[in-house]
Each structure stands twice: as C-alpha cells, then as structure tokens.
Design an enzyme around this catalytic site. Structure first.
Site, PDB file in Angstrom:
ATOM      1  N   MET A  49      -6.310   5.332 -79.791  1.00  0.00           N
ATOM      2  CA  MET A  49      -5.892   4.219 -80.651  1.00  0.00           C
ATOM      3  C   MET A  49      -4.387   4.146 -80.843  1.00  0.00           C
ATOM      4  O   MET A  49      -3.864   3.121 -81.246  1.00  0.00           O
ATOM      5  CB  MET A  49      -6.585   4.270 -82.008  1.00  0.00           C
ATOM      6  N   TYR A  50      -3.670   5.216 -80.542  1.00  0.00           N
ATOM      7  CA  TYR A  50      -2.221   5.210 -80.721  1.00  0.00           C
ATOM      8  C   TYR A  50      -1.603   4.289 -79.666  1.00  0.00           C
ATOM      9  O   TYR A  50      -1.464   4.651 -78.502  1.00  0.00           O
ATOM     10  CB  TYR A  50      -1.630   6.610 -80.591  1.00  0.00           C
ATOM     11  N   GLY A  51      -1.258   3.098 -80.092  1.00  0.00           N
ATOM     12  CA  GLY A  51      -0.674   2.123 -79.179  1.00  0.00           C
ATOM     13  C   GLY A  51      -1.628   1.646 -78.109  1.00  0.00           C
ATOM     14  O   GLY A  51      -1.206   1.243 -77.037  1.00  0.00           O
TER      15      GLY A  51
END
Length: 149
Positions: free
Chosen positions: A51-53
């Site tokens: 989900m990070y970026g």
C-alpha cells in the site's frame, strides 16, 4: 546493538521504514541513498508494504538493495486486507516480490484486519504454505507469515 527474535530469526531492533518513500520522482535518488546509507550504518531491517505508494515504495526498496547481499537483510512486507482473499493473495505476494526484486520476504504481515473472513485468509495462507511459499506464525494480535528460505 539490541536484537529481536522474530519467528526464530534474530534481527537488529532498528530498521528502516519506507512509508511515503517512492512517492516523488524529485526525491527518489535521495530516498535510495537514505536506504543505502542506513544499511551502510548497520541497519538490516527494511519495512515496506504494497500500500505504500501503491507499490512505489517496494520498487524503490528493490532499486536501493539490488547490488546488496540479500541474505544480509531482513525485509518485511505487508498484504492489504483487500488482497488477503483466496482470489487475490498469491498474486499480491508475487507482485510485491517482483517489485522488491527478491524471491522471499523474511516477514510477511497481514497489514490490518479487513472484511475478508479470517477463515478465508487463514485457509489461503495454508494453501500458500502447502505450495512451499510460506511458513505461518502469529501472535494474539497479528497474523504474520515468514517466508521460507
């Protein structure tokens, strides 16, 4: 140096988080250098997530570590609750592995509890374990998977 025992592996207690890394092309080189400098200073744990970026952080980590000895690092990744289902988890795991440029994660976390029934998530994890991709561990508050070396 303080160390933690995670799933039978001993790792340094200090690591590098990558939340919000990879989001800007203008800071990319500095972020890669920050990861590399952290490792050069003794950090061995790198924490990232799909989900990070939307995968940009994973790709950045992969670029930062591409010339390093993989066995010297302890890489943590996380599956989104929306991808913790029978129809999506294996694809999610394989995508994350490809983006980071590794064939295993040392720790694979269920990012947080979502709408997918826990029984389905566990059954899917067990299927991935039977395929030889994972070994499963956990605690009372979180479910985690340890990539099988």
């Amino acid at each position: 140096m303080r160390e933690l025992n995670i799933g039978g592996s001993t790792v340094p207690a200090i690591g590098l988080g990558t939340w919000h890394m990879g989001d800007s092309a203008s800071t990319r080189a500095d972020e890669i250098k920050a990861i590399q400098d952290g490792i050069a200073a003794g950090a061995r744990v790198i924490d990232t997530a799909e989900m990070y970026g939307n995968g940009r952080s994973e790709r950045l980590v992969g670029e930062a570590i591409k010339d390093m000895q993989r066995d010297d690092l302890f890489i943590i990744d996380k599956v989104l609750p929306s991808n913790a289902s029978a129809s999506r988890m294996e694809h999610s795991l394989d995508t994350s592995l490809k983006l980071v440029g590794t064939d295993y994660f040392d720790l694979y976390l269920y990012h947080w509890r979502g709408a997918v029934p826990l029984s389905e998530t566990i059954a899917t994890l067990q299927q991935l374990q039977q395929k030889g991709k994972l070994s499963i561990g956990g605690s009372q508050t979180s479910i985690f998977l340890i990539w099988k070396n």
